[in-house]
Design an enzyme around this catalytic site. Structure first.
Site, PDB file in Angstrom:
ATOM      1  N   ASN A  14       0.614  -1.240  -0.045  1.00  9.70           N
ATOM      2  CA  ASN A  14      -0.061  -0.078   0.146  1.00  9.70           C
ATOM      3  C   ASN A  14       1.035   1.030   0.104  1.00  9.70           C
ATOM      4  O   ASN A  14       0.473   2.219  -0.681  1.00  9.70           O
ATOM      5  CB  ASN A  14      -0.704  -0.010   1.216  1.00  9.70           C
ATOM      6  CG  ASN A  14      -2.238  -0.777   0.882  1.00  9.70           C
ATOM      7  OD1 ASN A  14      -3.063  -0.426   0.282  1.00  9.70           O
ATOM      8  ND2 ASN A  14      -2.199  -1.996   1.473  1.00  9.70           N
ATOM      9  N   ARG A  66       5.075  -0.364  27.484  1.00  8.49           N
ATOM     10  CA  ARG A  66       4.104   0.308  26.310  1.00  8.49           C
ATOM     11  C   ARG A  66       4.052   1.825  26.088  1.00  8.49           C
ATOM     12  O   ARG A  66       4.032   2.507  25.058  1.00  8.49           O
ATOM     13  CB  ARG A  66       2.623  -0.377  26.276  1.00  8.49           C
ATOM     14  CG  ARG A  66       1.860   0.222  25.282  1.00  8.49           C
ATOM     15  CD  ARG A  66       2.005  -0.192  23.752  1.00  8.49           C
ATOM     16  NE  ARG A  66       2.579  -1.412  23.555  1.00  8.49           N
ATOM     17  CZ  ARG A  66       2.431  -1.940  22.093  1.00  8.49           C
ATOM     18  NH1 ARG A  66       2.138  -1.130  21.115  1.00  8.49           N
ATOM     19  NH2 ARG A  66       2.825  -3.349  21.991  1.00  8.49           N
ATOM     20  N   VAL A  93      -1.692  -0.925  18.283  1.00  5.91           N
ATOM     21  CA  VAL A  93      -2.654  -0.314  18.722  1.00  5.91           C
ATOM     22  C   VAL A  93      -2.240   1.286  18.688  1.00  5.91           C
ATOM     23  O   VAL A  93      -1.258   1.495  19.300  1.00  5.91           O
ATOM     24  CB  VAL A  93      -3.090  -0.886  20.160  1.00  5.91           C
ATOM     25  CG1 VAL A  93      -4.105  -0.019  20.900  1.00  5.91           C
ATOM     26  CG2 VAL A  93      -3.305  -2.229  20.162  1.00  5.91           C
ATOM     27  N   ASN A 108      -6.928   4.912   7.529  1.00 10.10           N
ATOM     28  CA  ASN A 108      -6.496   3.615   7.885  1.00 10.10           C
ATOM     29  C   ASN A 108      -7.058   2.936   6.523  1.00 10.10           C
ATOM     30  O   ASN A 108      -8.288   3.164   6.083  1.00 10.10           O
ATOM     31  CB  ASN A 108      -6.830   2.869   8.950  1.00 10.10           C
ATOM     32  CG  ASN A 108      -6.514   1.475   9.241  1.00 10.10           C
ATOM     33  OD1 ASN A 108      -5.352   1.102   8.947  1.00 10.10           O
ATOM     34  ND2 ASN A 108      -7.502   0.496   9.385  1.00 10.10           N
ATOM     35  N   HIS A 110      -8.540  -0.981   5.445  1.00 10.84           N
ATOM     36  CA  HIS A 110      -8.796  -1.942   6.217  1.00 10.84           C
ATOM     37  C   HIS A 110      -9.258  -2.980   4.839  1.00 10.84           C
ATOM     38  O   HIS A 110     -10.122  -2.699   4.055  1.00 10.84           O
ATOM     39  CB  HIS A 110     -10.154  -2.039   7.013  1.00 10.84           C
ATOM     40  CG  HIS A 110     -10.522  -3.223   7.678  1.00 10.84           C
ATOM     41  ND1 HIS A 110      -9.769  -3.806   8.754  1.00 10.84           N
ATOM     42  CD2 HIS A 110     -11.529  -3.833   7.384  1.00 10.84           C
ATOM     43  CE1 HIS A 110     -10.108  -5.021   8.888  1.00 10.84           C
ATOM     44  NE2 HIS A 110     -11.140  -5.167   8.379  1.00 10.84           N
ATOM     45  N   ASP A 147     -10.304   6.599  14.733  1.00 11.92           N
ATOM     46  CA  ASP A 147     -10.845   7.178  15.933  1.00 11.92           C
ATOM     47  C   ASP A 147     -10.360   6.164  17.076  1.00 11.92           C
ATOM     48  O   ASP A 147      -9.594   5.504  16.880  1.00 11.92           O
ATOM     49  CB  ASP A 147     -12.432   7.496  16.121  1.00 11.92           C
ATOM     50  CG  ASP A 147     -13.380   6.044  15.961  1.00 11.92           C
ATOM     51  OD1 ASP A 147     -14.495   6.194  15.783  1.00 11.92           O
ATOM     52  OD2 ASP A 147     -12.492   5.142  16.041  1.00 11.92           O
ATOM     53  N   GLY A 149     -11.773   3.875  18.350  1.00  9.68           N
ATOM     54  CA  GLY A 149     -12.315   2.456  18.376  1.00  9.68           C
ATOM     55  C   GLY A 149     -11.279   1.500  17.561  1.00  9.68           C
ATOM     56  O   GLY A 149     -10.306   2.275  16.801  1.00  9.68           O
TER      57      GLY A 149
HETATM   58  C1  GRF Z   1      -3.079  -4.936   3.627  1.00 12.01           C
HETATM   59  O1  GRF Z   1      -4.150  -5.976   3.497  1.00 12.01           O
HETATM   60  C2  GRF Z   1      -3.977  -3.899   4.434  1.00 12.01           C
HETATM   61  O2  GRF Z   1      -5.388  -3.929   4.032  1.00 12.01           O
HETATM   62  C3  GRF Z   1      -3.876  -4.446   5.860  1.00 12.01           C
HETATM   63  O3  GRF Z   1      -2.461  -5.000   6.008  1.00 12.01           O
HETATM   64  C4  GRF Z   1      -2.162  -5.227   4.941  1.00 12.01           C
HETATM   65  C5  GRF Z   1      -0.871  -4.512   4.664  1.00 12.01           C
HETATM   66  O4  GRF Z   1      -0.178  -4.842   3.366  1.00 12.01           O
HETATM   67  N1  GRF Z   1      -4.451  -3.192   6.735  1.00 12.01           N
HETATM   68  P1  GRF Z   1       1.009  -4.160   2.861  1.00 12.01           P
HETATM   69  O5  GRF Z   1       1.955  -4.084   4.123  1.00 12.01           O
HETATM   70  O6  GRF Z   1       0.479  -2.616   2.353  1.00 12.01           O
HETATM   71  O7  GRF Z   1       1.368  -4.771   1.627  1.00 12.01           O
END
Ligand code: GRF
Length: 203
Positions: A14, A66, A93, A108, A110, A147, A149
């Site tokens: 990513n 932590r 976290v 983020n 997901h 946020d 959560g």
């Molecule tokens: C991806 O699947 C993303 O959705 C999730 O963790 C993975 C990260 O992959 N949060 P990368 O490190 O970006 O290859």
């Protein structure tokens, strides 16, 4: 120019999609000023260094507790004065103090269509295993504000991906990355960098 700090833990695909989008001009008015990982062996750090981007590891293992890690991590973020913090596969976290200081400026990615298959324990391949176990015909990815959560902040963008009959968690993960994550995360960053309407102001 939007100053971006990207937080990573693993392979960094990513992160690579963001860097490629900036190079290609599909993200404008933005620059990655630092990449931070909790994992000093994260290949994502190598991807950043290959592009000449400052890359740092701040590992919980290097701190007595932590609280001390949280303080060091936040100091590392503050040092580059980011306008936007992007969690791209970041498996730590988020410290409460970081939410307080940067809420509205943390996003983020997901790997599901929130509110499905998200929350505590849903990360990486586990998300796709749950989607296959449930038998959904469509899954996808979500970019959302962070946020206090877990995967609960306002949704910015989502993109659907078809589940194929012979999918394994691995083939599904790859398709969700290629067809959704690597598209909507750069798109969300470009929207924020150019003041386009997103779910929640704050940047
Ligand atoms: C991806 O699947 C993303 O959705 C999730 O963790 C993975 C990260 O992959 N949060 P990368 O490190 O970006 O290859």
């Amino acid at each position: 120019m939007l100053r971006i700090c990207v937080c990573v833990s693993g392979g960094g695909t990513n992160l690579q999609a963001i860097m490629d989008a900036i190079d290609a001009g599909t993200i404008t008015n933005a620059e990655i000023v630092q990449v931070i990982s909790n994992n000093k062996n994260a290949f994502a750090l190598e991807r950043a260094r290959n592009k000449g981007i400052a890359a740092k590891a701040v590992s919980p293992k290097d701190f007595e507790n932590r609280e001390l890690f949280n303080e060091a991590f936040l100091a590392c973020l503050d040092a580059v004065n980011p306008d936007l913090i992007v969690l791209a596969g970041f498996l730590v976290v988020i410290p409460p103090a970081m939410i307080e200081k940067y809420e509205g400026r943390i996003i983020n990615i997901h790997p599901s269509l929130i509110p499905s298959f998200c929350g505590k324990g849903f990360y990486g391949l586990k998300v796709h295993e749950a989607a296959l176990a449930r038998g959904v015909k469509v899954t996808g990815a979500t970019v959302h504000f962070v946020d206090a959560g877990t995967d609960t902040g306002p949704i910015i963008l989502q993109k659907a991906v078809e589940v194929l009959p012979d999918d394994t968690p691995q083939t599904l993960q790859r398709r969700v990355m290629e067809q959704a994550e690597w598209q909507i995360l750069p798109q969300a960053i470009d929207m924020i960098a150019n003041g386009k309407k997103v779910e929640k102001e704050g940047v």
